[in-house]
Write a protein that holds these residues in place. Structure first.
Motif, PDB file in Angstrom:
ATOM      1  N   LEU A  86       0.869  -1.170   0.000  1.00  0.00           N
ATOM      2  CA  LEU A  86       0.000   0.000   0.000  1.00  0.00           C
ATOM      3  C   LEU A  86       0.905   1.218   0.000  1.00  0.00           C
ATOM      4  CD1 LEU A  86      -2.553  -1.063   2.763  1.00  0.00           C
ATOM      5  CD2 LEU A  86      -2.783  -1.322   0.291  1.00  0.00           C
ATOM      6  N   GLU A  87       0.906   1.949  -1.096  1.00  0.00           N
ATOM      7  CA  GLU A  87       1.768   3.119  -1.196  1.00  0.00           C
ATOM      8  C   GLU A  87       0.997   4.384  -0.839  1.00  0.00           C
ATOM      9  OE1 GLU A  87       5.094   2.720  -4.400  1.00  0.00           O
ATOM     10  OE2 GLU A  87       3.149   2.327  -5.341  1.00  0.00           O
ATOM     11  N   ALA A  88       1.651   5.270  -0.123  1.00  0.00           N
ATOM     12  CA  ALA A  88       1.049   6.540   0.268  1.00  0.00           C
ATOM     13  C   ALA A  88       2.066   7.656   0.022  1.00  0.00           C
ATOM     14  CB  ALA A  88       0.657   6.500   1.740  1.00  0.00           C
ATOM     15  N   PRO A  89       1.583   8.841  -0.302  1.00  0.00           N
ATOM     16  CA  PRO A  89       2.500   9.977  -0.460  1.00  0.00           C
ATOM     17  C   PRO A  89       3.256  10.236   0.843  1.00  0.00           C
ATOM     18  CG  PRO A  89       0.278  10.543  -1.226  1.00  0.00           C
ATOM     19  CD  PRO A  89       0.187   9.212  -0.547  1.00  0.00           C
ATOM     20  N   THR A  90       4.447  10.754   0.740  1.00  0.00           N
ATOM     21  CA  THR A  90       5.278  10.955   1.929  1.00  0.00           C
ATOM     22  C   THR A  90       4.646  11.908   2.934  1.00  0.00           C
ATOM     23  OG1 THR A  90       6.553  12.632   0.731  1.00  0.00           O
ATOM     24  CG2 THR A  90       7.461  10.399   0.799  1.00  0.00           C
ATOM     25  N   GLU A  91       3.814  12.840   2.480  1.00  0.00           N
ATOM     26  CA  GLU A  91       3.170  13.759   3.426  1.00  0.00           C
ATOM     27  C   GLU A  91       2.095  13.069   4.265  1.00  0.00           C
ATOM     28  OE1 GLU A  91       0.953  14.526  -0.532  1.00  0.00           O
ATOM     29  OE2 GLU A  91       3.041  14.224   0.064  1.00  0.00           O
ATOM     30  N   ASN A  92       1.790  11.811   3.948  1.00  0.00           N
ATOM     31  CA  ASN A  92       0.795  11.051   4.708  1.00  0.00           C
ATOM     32  C   ASN A  92       1.394  10.343   5.921  1.00  0.00           C
ATOM     33  OD1 ASN A  92      -0.856  11.842   2.621  1.00  0.00           O
ATOM     34  ND2 ASN A  92      -1.693   9.833   2.238  1.00  0.00           N
ATOM     35  N   PHE A  93       2.651  10.604   6.234  1.00  0.00           N
ATOM     36  CA  PHE A  93       3.307   9.943   7.363  1.00  0.00           C
ATOM     37  C   PHE A  93       3.711  10.971   8.415  1.00  0.00           C
ATOM     38  CE2 PHE A  93       3.843   7.048   3.872  1.00  0.00           C
ATOM     39  CZ  PHE A  93       3.703   5.804   4.442  1.00  0.00           C
ATOM     40  N   SER A  94       3.337  10.687   9.659  1.00  0.00           N
ATOM     41  CA  SER A  94       3.827  11.438  10.809  1.00  0.00           C
ATOM     42  C   SER A  94       4.392  10.413  11.777  1.00  0.00           C
ATOM     43  CB  SER A  94       2.694  12.224  11.478  1.00  0.00           C
ATOM     44  OG  SER A  94       3.187  12.845  12.656  1.00  0.00           O
ATOM     45  N   PHE A  95       5.646  10.577  12.121  1.00  0.00           N
ATOM     46  CA  PHE A  95       6.319   9.623  13.000  1.00  0.00           C
ATOM     47  C   PHE A  95       6.284  10.065  14.460  1.00  0.00           C
ATOM     48  CE2 PHE A  95       8.010   9.137   8.757  1.00  0.00           C
ATOM     49  CZ  PHE A  95       7.915   7.772   8.571  1.00  0.00           C
ATOM     50  N   GLY A  96       5.622  11.177  14.702  1.00  0.00           N
ATOM     51  CA  GLY A  96       5.483  11.694  16.059  1.00  0.00           C
ATOM     52  C   GLY A  96       5.463  13.209  16.071  1.00  0.00           C
ATOM     53  N   ASN A  97       5.048  13.778  17.189  1.00  0.00           N
ATOM     54  CA  ASN A  97       5.014  15.218  17.419  1.00  0.00           C
ATOM     55  C   ASN A  97       4.093  15.978  16.466  1.00  0.00           C
ATOM     56  OD1 ASN A  97       6.867  15.089  19.569  1.00  0.00           O
ATOM     57  ND2 ASN A  97       8.576  15.068  18.108  1.00  0.00           N
ATOM     58  N   GLY A  98       3.202  15.268  15.767  1.00  0.00           N
ATOM     59  CA  GLY A  98       2.294  15.933  14.848  1.00  0.00           C
ATOM     60  C   GLY A  98       2.976  16.538  13.641  1.00  0.00           C
ATOM     61  N   GLU A  99       4.158  16.042  13.323  1.00  0.00           N
ATOM     62  CA  GLU A  99       4.938  16.586  12.198  1.00  0.00           C
ATOM     63  C   GLU A  99       4.979  15.601  11.045  1.00  0.00           C
ATOM     64  OE1 GLU A  99       8.753  17.334  13.927  1.00  0.00           O
ATOM     65  OE2 GLU A  99       7.970  18.803  15.342  1.00  0.00           O
ATOM     66  N   ALA A 100       5.118  16.131   9.845  1.00  0.00           N
ATOM     67  CA  ALA A 100       5.265  15.313   8.638  1.00  0.00           C
ATOM     68  C   ALA A 100       6.642  15.625   8.047  1.00  0.00           C
ATOM     69  CB  ALA A 100       4.154  15.620   7.638  1.00  0.00           C
ATOM     70  N   PRO A 101       7.688  14.969   8.553  1.00  0.00           N
ATOM     71  CA  PRO A 101       9.057  15.353   8.195  1.00  0.00           C
ATOM     72  C   PRO A 101       9.413  15.191   6.713  1.00  0.00           C
ATOM     73  CG  PRO A 101       9.052  13.261   9.353  1.00  0.00           C
ATOM     74  CD  PRO A 101       7.663  13.811   9.430  1.00  0.00           C
ATOM     75  N   PHE A 102       8.672  14.369   5.991  1.00  0.00           N
ATOM     76  CA  PHE A 102       9.018  14.141   4.590  1.00  0.00           C
ATOM     77  C   PHE A 102       8.024  14.802   3.641  1.00  0.00           C
ATOM     78  CE2 PHE A 102      10.640  10.009   6.555  1.00  0.00           C
ATOM     79  CZ  PHE A 102      11.851  10.573   6.889  1.00  0.00           C
ATOM     80  N   ALA A 103       7.195  15.708   4.156  1.00  0.00           N
ATOM     81  CA  ALA A 103       6.196  16.362   3.313  1.00  0.00           C
ATOM     82  C   ALA A 103       6.840  17.254   2.259  1.00  0.00           C
ATOM     83  CB  ALA A 103       5.233  17.182   4.176  1.00  0.00           C
ATOM     84  N   ASP A 104       7.925  17.927   2.620  1.00  0.00           N
ATOM     85  CA  ASP A 104       8.561  18.865   1.690  1.00  0.00           C
ATOM     86  C   ASP A 104       9.854  18.354   1.084  1.00  0.00           C
ATOM     87  OD1 ASP A 104       6.569  20.863   2.048  1.00  0.00           O
ATOM     88  OD2 ASP A 104       7.493  21.401   3.952  1.00  0.00           O
ATOM     89  N   GLN A 105      10.451  17.351   1.723  1.00  0.00           N
ATOM     90  CA  GLN A 105      11.712  16.814   1.206  1.00  0.00           C
ATOM     91  C   GLN A 105      11.755  15.320   1.467  1.00  0.00           C
ATOM     92  OE1 GLN A 105      15.241  18.686   2.716  1.00  0.00           O
ATOM     93  NE2 GLN A 105      16.592  17.371   1.547  1.00  0.00           N
ATOM     94  N   LEU A 106      12.042  14.557   0.431  1.00  0.00           N
ATOM     95  CA  LEU A 106      12.111  13.107   0.570  1.00  0.00           C
ATOM     96  C   LEU A 106      13.298  12.711   1.432  1.00  0.00           C
ATOM     97  CD1 LEU A 106      11.445  11.908  -3.092  1.00  0.00           C
ATOM     98  CD2 LEU A 106       9.853  11.891  -1.165  1.00  0.00           C
ATOM     99  N   PRO A 107      13.168  11.614   2.185  1.00  0.00           N
ATOM    100  CA  PRO A 107      14.324  11.108   2.923  1.00  0.00           C
ATOM    101  C   PRO A 107      15.371  10.603   1.930  1.00  0.00           C
ATOM    102  CG  PRO A 107      12.516   9.556   3.038  1.00  0.00           C
ATOM    103  CD  PRO A 107      11.984  10.784   2.362  1.00  0.00           C
TER     104      PRO A 107
END
Length: 117
Positions: A86-107
């Motif tokens: 199941l693939e999701a856009p990177t902005e669909n992931f928050s690993f904690g603190n209510g942040e989406a660390p990969f929304a603007d830049q891919l890991p």
């Protein structure tokens, strides 16, 4: 699964968020011979949610690596391994603190995956 994902998808070692559940054979519904593959009650169904961006070759490598590791180390029949991604856009992931660390830049590992031919 984690080792297979590290090998085939080059995910970082610490990228480990997994839920493993076990069910009695009577709780799993599956076709024993769909696409000519003969499955048994030893079927293992794997669902992986991952950030979108891998190509077909990487996904195929993941399927093969999963089967290789399960059959080689745990004596699981290759016919009994079902995998869905199941693939999701990177902005669909928050690993904690209510942040989406990969929304603007891919890991880095996804940047490399998208740069690969």
């Amino acid at each position: 699964m984690h080792r297979a994902m590290m090998e085939a998808l080059k995910i970082p070692e610490g990228d480990r968020f997994q839920v493993v559940t076990e069910h009695d054979p009577g709780e799993i519904v599956y076709d024993r011979s769909f696409l000519g593959i003969e499955r048994s009650d030893g079927i293992i169904m794997i669902q992986i949610t991952l950030a979108a961006g891998r190509n077909r070759e990487a996904k195929t490598a993941l399927y093969g690596t999963i089967v290789k590791l399960l059959s080689g180390e745990l004596d699981v029949r290759p016919d009994d391994v079902f995998v869905s991604l199941l693939e999701a856009p990177t902005e669909n992931f928050s690993f904690g603190n209510g942040e989406a660390p990969f929304a603007d830049q891919l890991p880095p590992h996804l940047q490399q995956a998208q740069e690969a031919p």
